[in-house]
Design a protein around this motif. Sequence first.
Motif, PDB file in Angstrom:
ATOM      1  N   GLY A  61       0.806  -1.207   0.000  1.00 31.18           N
ATOM      2  CA  GLY A  61       0.000   0.000   0.000  1.00 31.18           C
ATOM      3  C   GLY A  61       0.842   1.261   0.000  1.00 31.18           C
ATOM      4  O   GLY A  61       0.575   2.208  -0.740  1.00 31.18           O
ATOM      5  N   VAL A  62       1.891   1.263   0.821  1.00 27.26           N
ATOM      6  CA  VAL A  62       2.815   2.398   0.850  1.00 27.26           C
ATOM      7  C   VAL A  62       3.435   2.609  -0.525  1.00 27.26           C
ATOM      8  O   VAL A  62       3.515   3.733  -1.042  1.00 27.26           O
ATOM      9  N   SER A  63       3.869   1.516  -1.138  1.00 27.65           N
ATOM     10  CA  SER A  63       4.522   1.588  -2.453  1.00 27.65           C
ATOM     11  C   SER A  63       3.570   2.124  -3.518  1.00 27.65           C
ATOM     12  O   SER A  63       3.967   2.923  -4.373  1.00 27.65           O
ATOM     13  N   LEU A  64       2.315   1.703  -3.475  1.00 23.78           N
ATOM     14  CA  LEU A  64       1.339   2.188  -4.448  1.00 23.78           C
ATOM     15  C   LEU A  64       1.087   3.683  -4.291  1.00 23.78           C
ATOM     16  O   LEU A  64       0.984   4.409  -5.287  1.00 23.78           O
ATOM     17  N   THR A  65       1.001   4.150  -3.051  1.00 28.97           N
ATOM     18  CA  THR A  65       0.764   5.588  -2.853  1.00 28.97           C
ATOM     19  C   THR A  65       1.956   6.406  -3.342  1.00 28.97           C
ATOM     20  O   THR A  65       1.783   7.510  -3.847  1.00 28.97           O
ATOM     21  N   ILE A  66       3.156   5.859  -3.190  1.00 28.03           N
ATOM     22  CA  ILE A  66       4.355   6.554  -3.691  1.00 28.03           C
ATOM     23  C   ILE A  66       4.334   6.576  -5.213  1.00 28.03           C
ATOM     24  O   ILE A  66       4.593   7.604  -5.844  1.00 28.03           O
ATOM     25  N   LYS A  67       4.004   5.438  -5.817  1.00 27.74           N
ATOM     26  CA  LYS A  67       3.980   5.325  -7.272  1.00 27.74           C
ATOM     27  C   LYS A  67       2.870   6.175  -7.891  1.00 27.74           C
ATOM     28  O   LYS A  67       2.990   6.635  -9.034  1.00 27.74           O
ATOM     29  N   ALA A  68       1.805   6.405  -7.156  1.00 27.49           N
ATOM     30  CA  ALA A  68       0.684   7.188  -7.686  1.00 27.49           C
ATOM     31  C   ALA A  68       1.053   8.651  -7.892  1.00 27.49           C
ATOM     32  O   ALA A  68       0.430   9.349  -8.690  1.00 27.49           O
ATOM     33  N   GLU A  69       2.073   9.107  -7.161  1.00 27.00           N
ATOM     34  CA  GLU A  69       2.525  10.502  -7.241  1.00 27.00           C
ATOM     35  C   GLU A  69       1.360  11.480  -7.053  1.00 27.00           C
ATOM     36  O   GLU A  69       1.217  12.460  -7.769  1.00 27.00           O
ATOM     37  N   PHE A  70       0.563  11.135  -6.063  1.00 31.65           N
ATOM     38  CA  PHE A  70      -0.628  11.931  -5.776  1.00 31.65           C
ATOM     39  C   PHE A  70      -0.516  12.538  -4.380  1.00 31.65           C
ATOM     40  O   PHE A  70      -1.408  13.211  -3.912  1.00 31.65           O
ATOM     41  N   GLY A  71       0.643  12.261  -3.751  1.00 28.76           N
ATOM     42  CA  GLY A  71       0.842  12.659  -2.367  1.00 28.76           C
ATOM     43  C   GLY A  71       0.792  11.420  -1.497  1.00 28.76           C
ATOM     44  O   GLY A  71      -0.170  10.662  -1.563  1.00 28.76           O
ATOM     45  N   THR A 107      -4.535   3.788  -8.575  1.00 28.28           N
ATOM     46  CA  THR A 107      -3.355   3.319  -7.847  1.00 28.28           C
ATOM     47  C   THR A 107      -3.363   3.847  -6.421  1.00 28.28           C
ATOM     48  O   THR A 107      -3.075   3.121  -5.461  1.00 28.28           O
ATOM     49  N   PHE A 108      -3.725   5.106  -6.280  1.00 28.71           N
ATOM     50  CA  PHE A 108      -3.756   5.744  -4.968  1.00 28.71           C
ATOM     51  C   PHE A 108      -4.801   5.101  -4.057  1.00 28.71           C
ATOM     52  O   PHE A 108      -4.520   4.775  -2.897  1.00 28.71           O
ATOM     53  N   ILE A 109      -6.004   4.901  -4.577  1.00 29.32           N
ATOM     54  CA  ILE A 109      -7.076   4.288  -3.785  1.00 29.32           C
ATOM     55  C   ILE A 109      -6.707   2.868  -3.389  1.00 29.32           C
ATOM     56  O   ILE A 109      -6.921   2.437  -2.247  1.00 29.32           O
ATOM     57  N   GLY A 110      -6.127   2.133  -4.343  1.00 24.81           N
ATOM     58  CA  GLY A 110      -5.677   0.784  -4.032  1.00 24.81           C
ATOM     59  C   GLY A 110      -4.626   0.790  -2.932  1.00 24.81           C
ATOM     60  O   GLY A 110      -4.613  -0.081  -2.057  1.00 24.81           O
ATOM     61  N   GLY A 111      -3.753   1.792  -2.970  1.00 20.72           N
ATOM     62  CA  GLY A 111      -2.728   1.917  -1.948  1.00 20.72           C
ATOM     63  C   GLY A 111      -3.316   2.168  -0.567  1.00 20.72           C
ATOM     64  O   GLY A 111      -2.900   1.553   0.421  1.00 20.72           O
ATOM     65  N   SER A 135      -5.025  -1.085   0.688  1.00 22.88           N
ATOM     66  CA  SER A 135      -4.046  -2.102   1.054  1.00 22.88           C
ATOM     67  C   SER A 135      -3.306  -1.712   2.337  1.00 22.88           C
ATOM     68  O   SER A 135      -3.086  -2.555   3.218  1.00 22.88           O
ATOM     69  N   LEU A 136      -2.948  -0.461   2.443  1.00 23.06           N
ATOM     70  CA  LEU A 136      -2.227   0.046   3.610  1.00 23.06           C
ATOM     71  C   LEU A 136      -3.057  -0.110   4.883  1.00 23.06           C
ATOM     72  O   LEU A 136      -2.588  -0.652   5.892  1.00 23.06           O
ATOM     73  N   SER A 137      -4.293   0.344   4.847  1.00 23.72           N
ATOM     74  CA  SER A 137      -5.135   0.306   6.042  1.00 23.72           C
ATOM     75  C   SER A 137      -5.509  -1.130   6.415  1.00 23.72           C
ATOM     76  O   SER A 137      -5.527  -1.493   7.594  1.00 23.72           O
ATOM     77  N   PHE A 138      -5.791  -1.964   5.414  1.00 23.84           N
ATOM     78  CA  PHE A 138      -6.115  -3.368   5.689  1.00 23.84           C
ATOM     79  C   PHE A 138      -4.893  -4.076   6.265  1.00 23.84           C
ATOM     80  O   PHE A 138      -5.021  -4.884   7.196  1.00 23.84           O
ATOM     81  N   GLY A 139      -3.715  -3.775   5.724  1.00 21.48           N
ATOM     82  CA  GLY A 139      -2.494  -4.383   6.225  1.00 21.48           C
ATOM     83  C   GLY A 139      -2.232  -4.032   7.678  1.00 21.48           C
ATOM     84  O   GLY A 139      -1.865  -4.896   8.484  1.00 21.48           O
ATOM     85  N   ILE A 140      -2.439  -2.764   8.030  1.00 24.81           N
ATOM     86  CA  ILE A 140      -2.266  -2.341   9.427  1.00 24.81           C
ATOM     87  C   ILE A 140      -3.241  -3.079  10.328  1.00 24.81           C
ATOM     88  O   ILE A 140      -2.872  -3.639  11.362  1.00 24.81           O
ATOM     89  N   ALA A 141      -4.509  -3.078   9.935  1.00 32.31           N
ATOM     90  CA  ALA A 141      -5.544  -3.721  10.739  1.00 32.31           C
ATOM     91  C   ALA A 141      -5.292  -5.217  10.891  1.00 32.31           C
ATOM     92  O   ALA A 141      -5.627  -5.813  11.923  1.00 32.31           O
ATOM     93  N   LEU A 142      -4.691  -5.833   9.866  1.00 32.83           N
ATOM     94  CA  LEU A 142      -4.431  -7.273   9.898  1.00 32.83           C
ATOM     95  C   LEU A 142      -3.248  -7.624  10.797  1.00 32.83           C
ATOM     96  O   LEU A 142      -3.357  -8.480  11.677  1.00 32.83           O
ATOM     97  N   LEU A 192      -2.431  16.549  -2.365  1.00 34.65           N
ATOM     98  CA  LEU A 192      -3.820  16.298  -1.990  1.00 34.65           C
ATOM     99  C   LEU A 192      -3.976  14.905  -1.397  1.00 34.65           C
ATOM    100  O   LEU A 192      -4.709  14.696  -0.435  1.00 34.65           O
ATOM    101  N   GLY A 193      -3.236  13.948  -1.969  1.00 35.47           N
ATOM    102  CA  GLY A 193      -3.303  12.587  -1.471  1.00 35.47           C
ATOM    103  C   GLY A 193      -2.865  12.464  -0.027  1.00 35.47           C
ATOM    104  O   GLY A 193      -3.384  11.625   0.719  1.00 35.47           O
ATOM    105  N   THR A 194      -1.915  13.293   0.379  1.00 35.54           N
ATOM    106  CA  THR A 194      -1.436  13.267   1.758  1.00 35.54           C
ATOM    107  C   THR A 194      -2.557  13.622   2.723  1.00 35.54           C
ATOM    108  O   THR A 194      -2.745  12.968   3.753  1.00 35.54           O
ATOM    109  N   LEU A 195      -3.297  14.655   2.374  1.00 37.31           N
ATOM    110  CA  LEU A 195      -4.418  15.066   3.227  1.00 37.31           C
ATOM    111  C   LEU A 195      -5.497  14.007   3.263  1.00 37.31           C
ATOM    112  O   LEU A 195      -6.099  13.741   4.310  1.00 37.31           O
ATOM    113  N   ILE A 196      -5.736  13.369   2.117  1.00 42.74           N
ATOM    114  CA  ILE A 196      -6.750  12.310   2.058  1.00 42.74           C
ATOM    115  C   ILE A 196      -6.350  11.147   2.956  1.00 42.74           C
ATOM    116  O   ILE A 196      -7.162  10.639   3.744  1.00 42.74           O
ATOM    117  N   ILE A 197      -5.078  10.730   2.861  1.00 42.12           N
ATOM    118  CA  ILE A 197      -4.595   9.635   3.696  1.00 42.12           C
ATOM    119  C   ILE A 197      -4.662  10.018   5.172  1.00 42.12           C
ATOM    120  O   ILE A 197      -5.077   9.217   6.017  1.00 42.12           O
TER     121      ILE A 197
END
Length: 200
Positions: free
Chosen positions: A21-31, A110-114, A117-124, A174-179
């Motif tokens: 999830g972290v990697s996808l958010t980085i690759k999305a270049e959306f923040g 990509t960002f939404i998928g990130g 995945s990130l939040s589910f991974g933490i919760a898991l 913007l993605g940073t604020l969303i996350i």
Amino acid sequence: MKSIITRIVYYVIGLALLGFGVSLTIKAEFGTGAWDALNVGLTKTIGLTVGSWVFIVGIVLIALNAILIKARPDFLAVITIFLTGVFIDSWLLIVLEDFAADGFASQLITFIGGILSLSFGIALYIQAKFPLIPIDNLMISIQKRLGVSLGTAKTIGEISALIVAFLFSGPIGLGTLIITFTIGPLVQFFAPRLQNKLQT
């Protein structure tokens, strides 16, 4: 609680999904997320890989958490941050090395998928009851100290990290604020459902 083997599986898969999830958010270049923005900023300004900075910053937070709660450092958490750093570097430098999110639609997906995945991974992985990533240990500490929900505690931690990431010129957008404002509620959504399943 299920067997130790099952807990290890949850732990490893959770960290792998977190890293993905972290990697996808980085690759999305959306923040990226605030902590990830800090790690990426450090990579760009100083060097080393993002996963390396996950480990280094994690060591610093282990010491800081110990000082804040006046307890012995959680040395076993070193294993968790090491695995997290390895997973992130593996996703970024091997699996997703040639992946590029071209165009707004691709970036958004990509960002939404990130985020998911990130939040589910933490919760898991936190359900396995093994040492937490120092960032998430901070989340648990805030929850216990302030008596707030897991989601609220995560949001408080993210906002604090956002301020530090800004100082290090991390990829904030913007993605940073969303996350920052969605990762907590998403963890809060997934966690009790996974907890119920793990305890059955």
